[in-house]
Design a protein around this motif. Structure first.
Motif, mmCIF file in Angstrom:
data_model
loop_
_atom_site.group_PDB
_atom_site.id
_atom_site.type_symbol
_atom_site.label_atom_id
_atom_site.label_comp_id
_atom_site.label_asym_id
_atom_site.label_seq_id
_atom_site.Cartn_x
_atom_site.Cartn_y
_atom_site.Cartn_z
ATOM 1 N N ASP A 1 -11.525 -5.531 2.768
ATOM 2 C CA ASP A 1 -12.096 -5.586 4.113
ATOM 3 C C ASP A 1 -13.180 -4.508 4.179
ATOM 4 O O ASP A 1 -12.933 -3.367 3.777
ATOM 5 C CB ASP A 1 -11.010 -5.303 5.150
ATOM 6 N N ARG B 1 -7.027 -1.550 6.155
ATOM 7 C CA ARG B 1 -5.699 -2.032 5.762
ATOM 8 C C ARG B 1 -5.076 -1.071 4.740
ATOM 9 O O ARG B 1 -5.416 -1.085 3.557
ATOM 10 C CB ARG B 1 -5.792 -3.445 5.206
ATOM 11 N N GLU C 1 -3.679 -7.822 0.054
ATOM 12 C CA GLU C 1 -4.253 -7.665 1.389
ATOM 13 C C GLU C 1 -4.485 -6.199 1.749
ATOM 14 O O GLU C 1 -4.694 -5.862 2.915
ATOM 15 C CB GLU C 1 -3.315 -8.306 2.421
ATOM 16 N N ASP D 1 -6.497 -2.422 1.364
ATOM 17 C CA ASP D 1 -7.763 -1.763 1.046
ATOM 18 C C ASP D 1 -7.543 -0.423 0.352
ATOM 19 O O ASP D 1 -8.380 0.011 -0.443
ATOM 20 C CB ASP D 1 -8.568 -1.530 2.328
#
Length: 339
Positions: free
Chosen positions: A162, A167, A232, A234
């Motif tokens: 992202d 995240r 998912e 970061d």
């Protein structure tokens, strides 16, 4: 070569994953002719039934056999190992010195340290999972040599980052040693005004109170669920107060995910550097919430920093150790006789 492996009873329990269990399973699955013996008990302080099971198991192993013993099982019971030390080649695999567990009172730590010292001196060979851990075990217990077989990591597809880096992921059993209390405090008290979400995946051994709904304690994850959590993420955050190696560090890097971690034990070894010498993450002192807060703030607010660390993580991804290399190293150690 036939290898007997004495392991904790919960080595394959998906509800209670640990780095030591994952290491044991990954390596032993790659070695030929392994006879596994899982001993159920409250290690390293087993009850009568577990002690009797271990005594029986060792007695039944043929003379002159190579016996790899997980340190969680063997390091606390030297009196059980002693009758077999002359007839078996005992190879002690120390994931974490027993006395290094966070939260022990001084008397308990001293007792565990003394028992472990007796146990490792009964072994033909002692193996640790990082150079840092090997140095500590060697110095702590007055050993001449401790071998090293670093963990590998499974290949994994790269995560899709992202742009905001919001995240955050922490993968570790929720215990004082892993430092989730520091992470929760930094995020909900010091960084509440920034945009972030944090998933904390790990068995809830000692839950940490929290109020911010952006903090999600999801319990132990494994298989596809753990893969999805990494995919998912970061940034992996590992605020441990003590760590032998930190396998979750290389698991994140295998997906090109940068790491923010404490510079304890073997974590700097696990983090490593990209081929150009760039570190694929940030290292901070342990038990230092202001340093953790500052590092998280930098990650969340500095796009150039995120770009550099992501590039380094992608490059480091190509140089990570493999489990086959770990298995080869451990096999060579078991076949030799460093004494």
């Amino acid at each position: 070569m036939t290898l007997w492996a004495v392991l904790p009873g919960g080595v394959d329990d998906p509800a209670a994953p640990s780095g030591g269990n994952r290491y044991d399973r990954a390596v032993l699955s790659l070695l030929p002719d392994v006879h596994e013996i899982a001993i159920v008990g409250d290690w390293p302080a087993p009850g009568t039934a577990a002690r009797k099971a271990l005594q029986t198991a060792l007695t039944d192993i043929p003379d002159m056999s190579d016996v790899l013993i997980d340190g969680l099982v063997g390091c606390g019971v030297p009196e059980i190992l002693e009758p077999h030390a002359a007839r078996l080649r005992l190879i002690m695999l120390v994931h974490l010195p027993l006395s290094d567990e966070t939260g022990l009172d001084p008397a308990t730590a001293d007792e565990l340290r003394a028992r472990e010292k007796r146990a490792v001196h009964l072994a033909t060979t002692v193996v640790a999972t990082s150079q840092s851990a090997a140095d500590r075990v060697r110095t702590m217990h007055d050993l001449v040599r401790v071998e090293v077989a670093r963990p590998g990591v499974d290949p994994a597809p790269p995560a899709e980052p992202d742009p905001t880096g919001r995240r955050l992921l922490c993968v570790a059993a929720v215990t004082p040693r892993k430092g989730q209390d520091l992470l929760v405090g930094a995020l909900q008290n010091d960084l509440a005004g920034l945009d972030w979400q944090c998933t904390l995946a790990g068995a809830l051994i000692k839950p940490v109170p929290y109020e911010d709904s952006r903090l999600r304690f999801v319990g132990a994850l494994h298989g596809a669920a753990l893969d999805a959590a990494y995919g998912e993420a970061d940034l992996l955050v590992l605020p441990s107060r003590a760590e032998t190696y930190g396998m979750v560090v290389t698991e994140a890097l295998a997906r090109g995910v940068p790491v923010l971690a404490t510079a304890v034990g073997g974590v700097p070894e696990a983090l490593g550097t990209a081929p150009d010498g760039t570190r694929p993450g940030l290292l901070i002192p342990p038990d230092d919430r202001p340093a953790l807060t500052a590092a998280l703030r930098s990650w969340l607010t500095d796009g150039a920093l995120r770009y550099r660390l992501r590039a380094a993580a992608r490059a480091r991804r190509e140089t990570l150790p493999t489990w086959s290399a770990t298995a080869s190293a451990l096999s060579a150690i078991c076949e030799g006789d460093p004494r």
